[in-house]
Scaffold this active site. Sequence first.
Site, PDB file in Angstrom:
ATOM      1  N   CYS A  67      46.148  40.372  26.548  1.00  0.00           N
ATOM      2  CA  CYS A  67      47.101  39.641  27.372  1.00  0.00           C
ATOM      3  C   CYS A  67      48.164  39.024  26.464  1.00  0.00           C
ATOM      4  CB  CYS A  67      46.377  38.559  28.162  1.00  0.00           C
ATOM      5  SG  CYS A  67      47.492  37.528  29.155  1.00  0.00           S
ATOM      6  N   CYS A  77      44.994  38.441  34.540  1.00  0.00           N
ATOM      7  CA  CYS A  77      44.139  38.074  33.414  1.00  0.00           C
ATOM      8  C   CYS A  77      43.167  36.995  33.875  1.00  0.00           C
ATOM      9  CB  CYS A  77      45.008  37.558  32.264  1.00  0.00           C
ATOM     10  SG  CYS A  77      44.068  36.880  30.884  1.00  0.00           S
ATOM     11  N   CYS A  99      44.004  33.399  31.883  1.00  0.00           N
ATOM     12  CA  CYS A  99      45.186  32.568  32.129  1.00  0.00           C
ATOM     13  C   CYS A  99      45.853  32.843  33.474  1.00  0.00           C
ATOM     14  CB  CYS A  99      46.197  32.735  30.998  1.00  0.00           C
ATOM     15  SG  CYS A  99      46.982  34.367  30.925  1.00  0.00           S
ATOM     16  N   CYS A 149      47.609  50.163  36.709  1.00  0.00           N
ATOM     17  CA  CYS A 149      49.006  50.377  36.351  1.00  0.00           C
ATOM     18  C   CYS A 149      49.544  49.044  35.824  1.00  0.00           C
ATOM     19  CB  CYS A 149      49.750  50.826  37.603  1.00  0.00           C
ATOM     20  SG  CYS A 149      51.392  51.424  37.302  1.00  0.00           S
TER      21      CYS A 149
END
Length: 185
Positions: free
Chosen positions: A100, A149, A152, A172
């Site tokens: 991330c 994510c 976060c 995607c």
Amino acid sequence: MNRRQALLFITSQATLLLLSVNGFAAKGEKMAQNTLKSGEIKLYSAKQGDYILVKKVMRSESEWKKLLTSEQYHVLRKEGTERAFTGTLLKNKERGVYRCAACGNDLYHSDHKFDSGTGWPSYYQPIAKENVTTRVDRSFFTTRNELICSRCESHLGHVFDDGPRPTGKRHCINSISLDFHKLDK
């Protein structure tokens, strides 16, 4: 503890209580309660090769604006999308882990990447199911499954049911949502 954290804590405790009353309590229930109390979550770390406990990342919008570029902020925090075929990681063939861009959480392994022809990096599964969360996205007059994510809550992209085996899924993902880190041989 802010209001949102308190509500999440109360909701999770009520869920655990209902599960235990109904006889569905998981083996790791005690650990789940401890992780919720301390603000930690269990995620997979490619570097450690195992699950680790990490703190959830919670920042104000002004903090995110300072930490991210304007393009990253638009995609990661405002659920934007980069233009197809423009992402820097689309054609990356190196072996490694995609993390991330907002918090460094391991999200995808290069072994799970494939060329979907859609213009965005695509993966048939995350590095671990705990590291990526799905939520319903009803924008643009359609219903899709958004990928965020788990650490976060940044927007990554969407998941579709037209991927290759073994999962049949296509995650995607916006390149700008990711940082690539090579794996040691």
